[in-house]
Write an enzyme that holds these catalytic residues in place. Structure first.
Site, PDB file in Angstrom:
ATOM      1  N   SER A  14     -37.643   5.623  -5.992  1.00  0.00           N
ATOM      2  CA  SER A  14     -36.800   6.426  -5.096  1.00  0.00           C
ATOM      3  C   SER A  14     -35.588   5.592  -4.687  1.00  0.00           C
ATOM      4  O   SER A  14     -35.614   4.360  -4.773  1.00  0.00           O
ATOM      5  CB  SER A  14     -37.596   6.881  -3.867  1.00  0.00           C
ATOM      6  OG  SER A  14     -38.294   5.796  -3.290  1.00  0.00           O
ATOM      7  N   GLU A  16     -32.428   5.055  -1.791  1.00  0.00           N
ATOM      8  CA  GLU A  16     -31.963   5.345  -0.423  1.00  0.00           C
ATOM      9  C   GLU A  16     -30.450   5.221  -0.322  1.00  0.00           C
ATOM     10  O   GLU A  16     -29.850   4.267  -0.808  1.00  0.00           O
ATOM     11  CB  GLU A  16     -32.651   4.368   0.542  1.00  0.00           C
ATOM     12  CG  GLU A  16     -32.267   4.595   1.992  1.00  0.00           C
ATOM     13  CD  GLU A  16     -33.114   3.776   2.951  1.00  0.00           C
ATOM     14  OE1 GLU A  16     -34.347   3.736   2.777  1.00  0.00           O
ATOM     15  OE2 GLU A  16     -32.539   3.173   3.858  1.00  0.00           O
ATOM     16  N   ASP A 107     -33.927   3.060  16.084  1.00  0.00           N
ATOM     17  CA  ASP A 107     -33.422   2.148  17.109  1.00  0.00           C
ATOM     18  C   ASP A 107     -32.341   2.885  17.869  1.00  0.00           C
ATOM     19  O   ASP A 107     -31.745   3.824  17.366  1.00  0.00           O
ATOM     20  CB  ASP A 107     -32.825   0.885  16.472  1.00  0.00           C
ATOM     21  CG  ASP A 107     -33.904   0.013  15.843  1.00  0.00           C
ATOM     22  OD1 ASP A 107     -34.942  -0.198  16.500  1.00  0.00           O
ATOM     23  OD2 ASP A 107     -33.702  -0.443  14.707  1.00  0.00           O
ATOM     24  N   PHE A 213     -28.056  -9.345   8.577  1.00  0.00           N
ATOM     25  CA  PHE A 213     -28.892  -8.148   8.670  1.00  0.00           C
ATOM     26  C   PHE A 213     -30.380  -8.529   8.681  1.00  0.00           C
ATOM     27  O   PHE A 213     -31.173  -7.964   9.435  1.00  0.00           O
ATOM     28  CB  PHE A 213     -28.563  -7.252   7.474  1.00  0.00           C
ATOM     29  CG  PHE A 213     -29.086  -5.856   7.616  1.00  0.00           C
ATOM     30  CD1 PHE A 213     -28.772  -5.105   8.730  1.00  0.00           C
ATOM     31  CD2 PHE A 213     -29.899  -5.303   6.638  1.00  0.00           C
ATOM     32  CE1 PHE A 213     -29.259  -3.818   8.871  1.00  0.00           C
ATOM     33  CE2 PHE A 213     -30.393  -4.018   6.763  1.00  0.00           C
ATOM     34  CZ  PHE A 213     -30.078  -3.273   7.878  1.00  0.00           C
ATOM     35  N   HIS A 263     -38.943   1.469  -3.911  1.00  0.00           N
ATOM     36  CA  HIS A 263     -37.938   2.238  -3.170  1.00  0.00           C
ATOM     37  C   HIS A 263     -36.709   1.341  -3.045  1.00  0.00           C
ATOM     38  O   HIS A 263     -36.776   0.273  -2.434  1.00  0.00           O
ATOM     39  CB  HIS A 263     -38.480   2.594  -1.775  1.00  0.00           C
ATOM     40  CG  HIS A 263     -37.499   3.321  -0.903  1.00  0.00           C
ATOM     41  ND1 HIS A 263     -37.135   4.633  -1.130  1.00  0.00           N
ATOM     42  CD2 HIS A 263     -36.798   2.932   0.196  1.00  0.00           C
ATOM     43  CE1 HIS A 263     -36.260   5.014  -0.198  1.00  0.00           C
ATOM     44  NE2 HIS A 263     -36.038   3.997   0.613  1.00  0.00           N
TER      45      HIS A 263
HETATM   46  P1  FAD Z   1     -42.663   2.620  14.938  1.00  0.00           P
HETATM   47  O1  FAD Z   1     -43.615   2.760  13.834  1.00  0.00           O
HETATM   48  O2  FAD Z   1     -42.728   3.633  16.051  1.00  0.00           O
HETATM   49  O3  FAD Z   1     -42.849   1.154  15.535  1.00  0.00           O
HETATM   50  C1  FAD Z   1     -41.881   0.571  16.413  1.00  0.00           C
HETATM   51  C2  FAD Z   1     -42.493  -0.612  17.151  1.00  0.00           C
HETATM   52  O4  FAD Z   1     -43.396  -0.164  18.132  1.00  0.00           O
HETATM   53  C3  FAD Z   1     -43.303  -1.584  16.290  1.00  0.00           C
HETATM   54  O5  FAD Z   1     -43.160  -2.864  16.849  1.00  0.00           O
HETATM   55  C4  FAD Z   1     -44.734  -1.093  16.420  1.00  0.00           C
HETATM   56  O6  FAD Z   1     -45.680  -2.132  16.244  1.00  0.00           O
HETATM   57  C5  FAD Z   1     -44.748  -0.521  17.831  1.00  0.00           C
HETATM   58  N1  FAD Z   1     -45.500   0.735  17.941  1.00  0.00           N
HETATM   59  C6  FAD Z   1     -45.642   1.700  16.994  1.00  0.00           C
HETATM   60  N2  FAD Z   1     -46.338   2.734  17.475  1.00  0.00           N
HETATM   61  C7  FAD Z   1     -46.625   2.432  18.764  1.00  0.00           C
HETATM   62  C8  FAD Z   1     -47.318   3.125  19.797  1.00  0.00           C
HETATM   63  N3  FAD Z   1     -47.841   4.327  19.583  1.00  0.00           N
HETATM   64  N4  FAD Z   1     -47.427   2.516  21.014  1.00  0.00           N
HETATM   65  C9  FAD Z   1     -46.890   1.283  21.239  1.00  0.00           C
HETATM   66  N5  FAD Z   1     -46.226   0.580  20.296  1.00  0.00           N
HETATM   67  C10 FAD Z   1     -46.094   1.149  19.072  1.00  0.00           C
HETATM   68  N6  FAD Z   1     -33.408   3.011  11.362  1.00  0.00           N
HETATM   69  C11 FAD Z   1     -32.484   3.953  11.634  1.00  0.00           C
HETATM   70  O7  FAD Z   1     -31.905   3.951  12.728  1.00  0.00           O
HETATM   71  N7  FAD Z   1     -32.165   4.927  10.712  1.00  0.00           N
HETATM   72  C12 FAD Z   1     -32.770   5.006   9.515  1.00  0.00           C
HETATM   73  O8  FAD Z   1     -32.477   5.900   8.709  1.00  0.00           O
HETATM   74  C13 FAD Z   1     -33.761   4.025   9.186  1.00  0.00           C
HETATM   75  N8  FAD Z   1     -34.428   4.061   8.011  1.00  0.00           N
HETATM   76  C14 FAD Z   1     -35.421   3.157   7.759  1.00  0.00           C
HETATM   77  C15 FAD Z   1     -36.125   3.260   6.562  1.00  0.00           C
HETATM   78  C16 FAD Z   1     -37.135   2.365   6.268  1.00  0.00           C
HETATM   79  C17 FAD Z   1     -37.889   2.485   4.965  1.00  0.00           C
HETATM   80  C18 FAD Z   1     -37.446   1.320   7.188  1.00  0.00           C
HETATM   81  C19 FAD Z   1     -38.519   0.323   6.875  1.00  0.00           C
HETATM   82  C20 FAD Z   1     -36.747   1.217   8.395  1.00  0.00           C
HETATM   83  C21 FAD Z   1     -35.741   2.144   8.696  1.00  0.00           C
HETATM   84  N9  FAD Z   1     -35.026   2.092   9.894  1.00  0.00           N
HETATM   85  C22 FAD Z   1     -34.059   3.031  10.162  1.00  0.00           C
HETATM   86  C23 FAD Z   1     -35.294   1.028  10.873  1.00  0.00           C
HETATM   87  C24 FAD Z   1     -36.317   1.501  11.937  1.00  0.00           C
HETATM   88  O9  FAD Z   1     -35.804   2.604  12.631  1.00  0.00           O
HETATM   89  C25 FAD Z   1     -36.568   0.349  12.900  1.00  0.00           C
HETATM   90  O10 FAD Z   1     -37.261  -0.674  12.244  1.00  0.00           O
HETATM   91  C26 FAD Z   1     -37.240   0.746  14.188  1.00  0.00           C
HETATM   92  O11 FAD Z   1     -37.134  -0.364  15.097  1.00  0.00           O
HETATM   93  C27 FAD Z   1     -38.717   1.070  14.062  1.00  0.00           C
HETATM   94  O12 FAD Z   1     -38.943   2.302  13.501  1.00  0.00           O
HETATM   95  P2  FAD Z   1     -40.438   2.711  13.049  1.00  0.00           P
HETATM   96  O13 FAD Z   1     -40.407   4.095  12.609  1.00  0.00           O
HETATM   97  O14 FAD Z   1     -40.983   1.694  12.148  1.00  0.00           O
HETATM   98  O15 FAD Z   1     -41.159   2.598  14.489  1.00  0.00           O
END
Ligand code: FAD
Length: 284
Positions: A14, A16, A107, A213, A263
């Protein structure tokens, strides 16, 4: 055909992209997307600016690409939006026959950091609750652990929480240390995660911006690799050729040891990722 060749053909690939800001950038990206189509990707994905800052742009491009027959998954997070806004956006995706979403916490852009962040597992549950099984849901995974994570174990448990909420597969943050992925996969397996986790592959284009980054997102550039890249100085062409070989070997190691696919973070460019795919012999 050898076993190796036939198994390579089953690998999921895939690509991105991020939404370009200008019409010129959008036109260029269409050409790049069309070139990538030759590698028969399972899907493309389109990022979502931190806090939802590219909401309309991401949506318009995802809808346009799907209408043109290119399966493209939007990245999505709540950002500062409420349930109705996010449900409306997902509804529009569904109406446009989008069948895959990358569900994230995301974020917040600096300055807007006070909003409560909705964790990715909550977004996954939200999508499942309201849209059933319509979408294949991808989530993010971190072989080198999310920078805000309290510990390795909690991060794995939260990843498991995303799968328990209904995610189908995960895409990883990029990394350059294969052992990080192998150890991570073992820990996921030990935690009872049995869904595929696809390594995110970053081509190396510019060492300075990659270092900046990587520091921010918690990806480590191994010292040997950084030093080797820096040694090329201003000779960017030779640096990129070396980097493409290094990333190719890295991908080979991942695939030889069970990674279910790749990916690619394309950075909206064709050549760096295409070179890696060509080197890997996945260009059929
Ligand atoms: P989560 O899985 O919610 O985790 C965030 C943090 O909180 C982690 O430290 C985790 O351990 C903790 N956590 C998770 N669930 C809970 C809970 N229920 N209670 C308490 N703590 C918890 N960012 C963008 O802004 N736009 C994008 O398009 C984008 N695309 C991405 C694509 C990929 C493949 C990846 C790997 C990252 C991408 N990011 C993007 C970055 C991402 O948004 C950041 O890394 C963000 O800080 C975490 O998102 P997450 O979905 O992993 O969060």
């Amino acid at each position: 055909m050898t076993d190796n060749e036939s198994s390579e053909q089953n690998l999921r690939i895939s690509f991105e992209f991020f939404p370009p800001r200008t019409d010129e950038g959008k036109k260029k990206l269409i050409n790049i997307r069309n070139e990538y189509a030759k590698f028969s990707p399972e899907f493309y994905s389109m990022t979502y600016g931190a806090g939802g800052t590219t909401r309309t742009n991401t949506k318009d491009l995802v809808v346009e690409y799907n209408n043109a027959g290119f399966s493209t998954a939007p990245h999505l997070s709540f950002g500062g939006d409420n349930n109705d806004v996010i449900a409306g956006l997902i509804e529009e995706y569904k109406a446009a026959n989008v069948d895959r979403i990358v569900a994230l916490r995301g974020d917040m852009p600096s300055g807007l950091g006070s909003s409560k962040m909705v964790y990715a597992n909550e977004l996954v549950a939200f999508v499942r609750e309201r849209f059933g099984d319509h979408f294949h849901i991808e989530v993010a995974a971190y072989p080198e652990i999310h920078p805000e994570s309290k510990s390795y174990t909690t991060d794995i448990n939260y990843l498991k929480g995303k799968f328990d909420a209904g995610a189908d597969s995960a895409l990883t943050q990029y990394f350059f240390n294969p052992d990080a992925y192998f150890y991570f996969m073992q820990r996921c397996q030990d935690a009872g995660i049995d869904k595929p986790i696809y390594p995110g592959i970053m081509p190396i284009l510019n060492i300075k911006s990659l270092t900046r980054f990587s520091d921010a997102c918690g990806a480590e550039i191994p010292r040997w690799l950084r030093k080797a890249l820096e040694a090329y100085g201003d000779d960017q062409e030779s640096m990129r050729a070396f980097a493409a070989d290094a990333v190719t070997e890295f991908c080979e190691l991942l695939l030889d040891n069970g990674a279910p696919g790749l990916h690619f973070y394309t950075m909206n460019q064709l050549q760096p990722v295409k070179t890696i795919i060509d080197n890997l012999g996945l260009n059929k």
